[in-house]
Write a protein that holds these residues in place. Structure first.
Motif, short mmCIF file in Angstrom:
data_model
loop_
_atom_site.label_atom_id
_atom_site.label_comp_id
_atom_site.label_asym_id
_atom_site.label_seq_id
_atom_site.Cartn_x
_atom_site.Cartn_y
_atom_site.Cartn_z
N VAL A 191 0.85 -1.20 0.00
CA VAL A 191 0.00 0.00 0.00
C VAL A 191 0.88 1.25 0.00
N GLU A 192 1.99 1.19 0.75
CA GLU A 192 2.95 2.30 0.77
C GLU A 192 3.64 2.50 -0.58
N TRP A 193 3.75 1.43 -1.34
CA TRP A 193 4.54 1.38 -2.58
C TRP A 193 4.29 2.57 -3.49
N PHE A 194 3.05 3.06 -3.49
CA PHE A 194 2.65 4.07 -4.48
C PHE A 194 3.04 5.49 -4.07
N GLY A 195 3.72 5.61 -2.95
CA GLY A 195 4.28 6.91 -2.59
C GLY A 195 3.39 7.75 -1.70
N LEU A 196 3.77 9.00 -1.58
CA LEU A 196 3.06 9.93 -0.71
C LEU A 196 1.63 10.15 -1.17
N PRO A 197 0.72 10.48 -0.25
CA PRO A 197 -0.64 10.80 -0.66
C PRO A 197 -0.66 12.02 -1.57
N ASP A 198 -1.72 12.15 -2.32
CA ASP A 198 -1.80 13.23 -3.31
C ASP A 198 -1.61 14.62 -2.69
N THR A 199 -2.05 14.79 -1.44
CA THR A 199 -1.95 16.09 -0.79
C THR A 199 -0.50 16.49 -0.51
N MET A 200 0.42 15.51 -0.53
CA MET A 200 1.83 15.79 -0.26
C MET A 200 2.71 15.60 -1.48
N LYS A 201 2.12 15.24 -2.60
CA LYS A 201 2.91 14.94 -3.79
C LYS A 201 3.63 16.19 -4.29
N LYS A 202 4.94 16.06 -4.55
CA LYS A 202 5.75 17.20 -4.97
C LYS A 202 5.89 17.30 -6.48
N HIS A 203 6.10 16.17 -7.15
CA HIS A 203 6.41 16.20 -8.59
C HIS A 203 5.13 16.09 -9.41
N TYR A 258 -11.75 1.70 -1.49
CA TYR A 258 -11.17 0.85 -0.46
C TYR A 258 -10.59 1.73 0.65
N VAL A 259 -10.80 1.30 1.88
CA VAL A 259 -10.29 2.05 3.03
C VAL A 259 -9.43 1.11 3.88
N ILE A 260 -8.45 1.69 4.56
CA ILE A 260 -7.56 0.94 5.44
C ILE A 260 -8.20 0.87 6.82
N ASP A 261 -8.22 -0.32 7.42
CA ASP A 261 -8.91 -0.56 8.68
C ASP A 261 -8.02 -0.44 9.91
N CYS A 262 -6.77 -0.03 9.74
CA CYS A 262 -5.87 0.06 10.88
C CYS A 262 -5.13 1.39 10.83
N ALA A 263 -4.30 1.62 11.83
CA ALA A 263 -3.49 2.83 11.83
C ALA A 263 -2.64 2.86 10.56
N PHE A 264 -2.74 3.95 9.82
CA PHE A 264 -1.96 4.07 8.58
C PHE A 264 -1.84 5.53 8.19
N PRO A 265 -0.62 5.99 7.90
CA PRO A 265 0.63 5.22 7.91
C PRO A 265 1.02 4.82 9.33
N ILE A 301 -6.49 1.32 -7.37
CA ILE A 301 -6.49 0.33 -8.46
C ILE A 301 -5.83 -0.96 -7.98
N TRP A 302 -4.71 -0.83 -7.26
CA TRP A 302 -4.02 -2.02 -6.75
C TRP A 302 -4.92 -2.78 -5.76
N MET A 303 -5.52 -2.07 -4.83
CA MET A 303 -6.37 -2.74 -3.83
C MET A 303 -7.60 -3.36 -4.45
N SER A 304 -8.06 -2.84 -5.58
CA SER A 304 -9.27 -3.36 -6.21
C SER A 304 -9.11 -4.79 -6.70
#
Length: 319
Positions: A199-211, A257-264, A230-233
């Protein structure tokens, strides 16, 4: 004899070409910002494919049969081929790839943190095929569909098909092992730490994306958060089919899809364990972990670089 330095396009000329849906074929079609952006995304892709080879080999040696080992080696061979494609494109863009591959410090390589956590069994390898290669397929399929860089688009036709084989290999083996209680438990143990790393693989959330140029220039078609969805689907339904517990579900109200635990969350790479009892951390905490790299970073990069270094030492001795 010196090689002429290609003249780059203005930003407006580049954007006009993109608006006309004309592919960018060479450096002469690029603006300085486009050139730096495409080199950045190609480096991440190349490094990811390259480092997957020692990471997968570390687990492939535990294959249960010779045929299984052969399948794993075939996947590793594919990954090296994919890395070669991306590095060759970088070389065509003026990057010194010999230096990039063989002289960089291990911590300077740019690939997902998940590959720094060693895969130490056949079960972990096949879950990596099902999860990590699915992530690679998700990302590169998006690039293939959307990229404005013509040479990469054409090369990805082959890569896309091979990544499909890799993730299917993982799926088929997961189904095979899941037929008995012992296999199911081994799979669950691997999924427990590997799911959130992917889930982390795809990088920072859109609100923090720099490039942001990756979307503006059409390097890819979806944002980080969209690619995560798309990956979780497909990854979550696979685990549900096998009755493997994952901390995610589809929320019909939010239609995502939503994460059910503390994340990150904080992760203990040595014990391969998420410290969920400590509650969520911040993405800045995750960035610190990513930049520090994981336990296998230096070893895996050394495996890649040792042949060149051994050759240079031999040449020095022969002089």
């Amino acid at each position: 004899m010196t090689t002429a330095i290609p003249t780059l396009q203005s930003e407006e000329a580049l954007l006009q070409r993109i608006r006309k849906q004309q592919l960018i074929e060479s450096v002469e079609h690029m603006s300085p910002l486009y050139l730096e952006g495409i080199k950045r995304i190609l480096t991440v892709s190349a490094d990811t494919e390259l480092i997957s080879s020692p990471a997968y080999y570390n687990a492939a040696i535990h294959a249960p049969t010779l045929n299984a080992f052969g399948s794993a080696i075939s996947i590793i061979q594919d990954e090296l081929g994919h890395a070669h494609i991306a590095y060759r494109l970088l070389r065509d863009l003026g990057v010194n790839t010999e230096e990039l591959i063989f002289e960089r410090e291990p911590a300077k390589f740019k690939y997902p943190y998940a590959f720094d956590v060693p895969l130490e069994s056949w079960v972990e390898l096949i879950v990596a095929n099902a999860f990590y290669d699915r992530a690679g397929y998700t990302l590169l399929s998006d690039v293939y569909q959307s990229t404005t860089f013509g040479p990469w688009k054409r090369a990805l036709l082959k890569v896309d098909k091979e990544e499909t084989f890799h993730l299917r290999h993982g799926e088929q083996w997961m189904r095979r092992l899941n037929k008995d209680r012992a296999g199911h438990e081994l799979l669950q143990n691997a999924v427990n730490w590997m799911f959130l790393l992917t889930v982390e693989w795809f990088g920072l959330p859109d609100t923090m994306k720099k490039h942001t140029e990756q979307l503006e220039y059409g390097f890819k078609g979806h944002s980080n958060d969209e690619l995560r969805q798309i990956w979780m689907s497909t990854a979550v339904p696979l685990c549900e089919e096998l009755q493997l517990k994952v901390p995610a579900h589809y929320d019909t109200e939010q239609q995502k899809y939503v994460i059910d635990c503390a994340f990150p969350a904080h992760f203990d790479a040595t014990r391969k364990r998420w410290l969920l009892e400590e509650g969520p951390c911040t993405w800045n905490d995750v960035l610190v972990r990513w930049k520090a790299r994981g336990p296998s970073n230096e070893r895996f990069v050394a495996m890649i670089q040792r042949g060149k270094k051994a050759m240079l030492r031999q040449l020095e001795q022969d002089v």
